[in-house]
Design a protein around this motif. Structure first.
Motif, short mmCIF file in Angstrom:
data_model
loop_
_atom_site.label_atom_id
_atom_site.label_comp_id
_atom_site.label_asym_id
_atom_site.label_seq_id
_atom_site.Cartn_x
_atom_site.Cartn_y
_atom_site.Cartn_z
N ASP A 182 -6.97 31.97 -28.80
CA ASP A 182 -6.04 33.00 -28.32
C ASP A 182 -6.79 34.09 -27.55
O ASP A 182 -6.37 34.50 -26.46
N ARG A 183 -7.91 34.55 -28.10
CA ARG A 183 -8.69 35.61 -27.44
C ARG A 183 -9.34 35.12 -26.14
O ARG A 183 -9.41 35.85 -25.15
N LEU A 184 -9.80 33.86 -26.13
CA LEU A 184 -10.40 33.32 -24.91
C LEU A 184 -9.35 33.11 -23.81
O LEU A 184 -9.64 33.29 -22.63
N VAL A 185 -8.14 32.75 -24.22
CA VAL A 185 -7.04 32.62 -23.26
C VAL A 185 -6.70 34.00 -22.69
O VAL A 185 -6.58 34.17 -21.47
N GLU A 186 -6.57 35.00 -23.57
CA GLU A 186 -6.27 36.37 -23.12
C GLU A 186 -7.34 36.90 -22.18
O GLU A 186 -7.04 37.65 -21.25
N ALA A 187 -8.59 36.50 -22.40
CA ALA A 187 -9.70 36.95 -21.55
C ALA A 187 -9.79 36.17 -20.24
O ALA A 187 -10.64 36.47 -19.39
N GLY A 188 -8.93 35.17 -20.08
CA GLY A 188 -8.94 34.38 -18.86
C GLY A 188 -10.06 33.36 -18.78
O GLY A 188 -10.44 32.94 -17.68
N LEU A 189 -10.60 32.95 -19.93
CA LEU A 189 -11.72 32.01 -19.95
C LEU A 189 -11.31 30.58 -20.28
O LEU A 189 -12.00 29.63 -19.90
N VAL A 190 -10.19 30.43 -20.97
CA VAL A 190 -9.68 29.12 -21.38
C VAL A 190 -8.19 29.10 -21.09
O VAL A 190 -7.52 30.13 -21.16
N GLU A 191 -7.69 27.94 -20.77
CA GLU A 191 -6.23 27.79 -20.65
C GLU A 191 -5.76 26.62 -21.48
O GLU A 191 -6.49 25.65 -21.69
#
Length: 159
Positions: A73-82
């Motif tokens: 969730d945090r990596l998605v919010e940071a734009g690093l993972v989708e």
């Protein structure tokens, strides 16, 4: 020291302390990139195989699916993972690195390789080969034992 005099428990404690030391050193290197060890573990694992589910990633990292869920969730919010839908599976999503996530993972891998070169890489090639053989044998013995409790965090890489 003769091999027969080596105490496995003493070696174990030295190994655990060494693990803590190198983990702390890598955590500092990764902090300089704005990453935690769990974030780096997830990103670097996705560089090896994108498209895995959170459950697959959790198993690969030896952590619970719940631990991975918040991390992703945090990596998605940071734009690093989708997360991308998996056709025919409404409950799971495939994980992919964004361009920014791939770049950050690469920079983390470069930092990790540099640290390894400065430390383990300074040993003679035969010592490294012997150490690998011993670690793989120890790993095999450990895999034969039942696992209880929850897994912790570690540094990424092939096991």
């Amino acid at each position: 020291m003769p091999a027969e005099a080596a105490d496995p428990l003493r070696v174990w404690f030295r190994f655990i302390r060494l693990n803590r030391r190198v983990t702390a050193a890598m955590a500092g290197e990764l902090r300089g990139l704005g990453l935690s060890i769990p974030q780096f573990d997830a990103l670097s694992t996705l560089t090896e195989r994108e498209g895995m589910t959170q459950q697959d990633l959790a198993a690969r990292l030896y952590v619970t699916k719940g631990n991975v869920s918040g991390l992703i969730d945090r990596l998605v919010e940071a734009g690093l993972v989708e997360r991308r839908p998996i056709p025919g599976d409404r409950r799971s999503h495939a994980l992919y690195l964004t361009a920014a996530g791939a770049d950050l993972a690469t920079r983390g891998i470069v930092a990790q390789k540099a640290y390894v070169a400065r430390t383990l890489g300074q040993l003679p090639a035969q010592d490294i080969a012997d150490f690998e053989r011993l670690v793989l044998r120890w790993r095999d013995l450990a895999r034969e034992q039942p696992v209880t409790g929850e897994a912790g965090e570690g540094l990424s890489g092939s096991s």
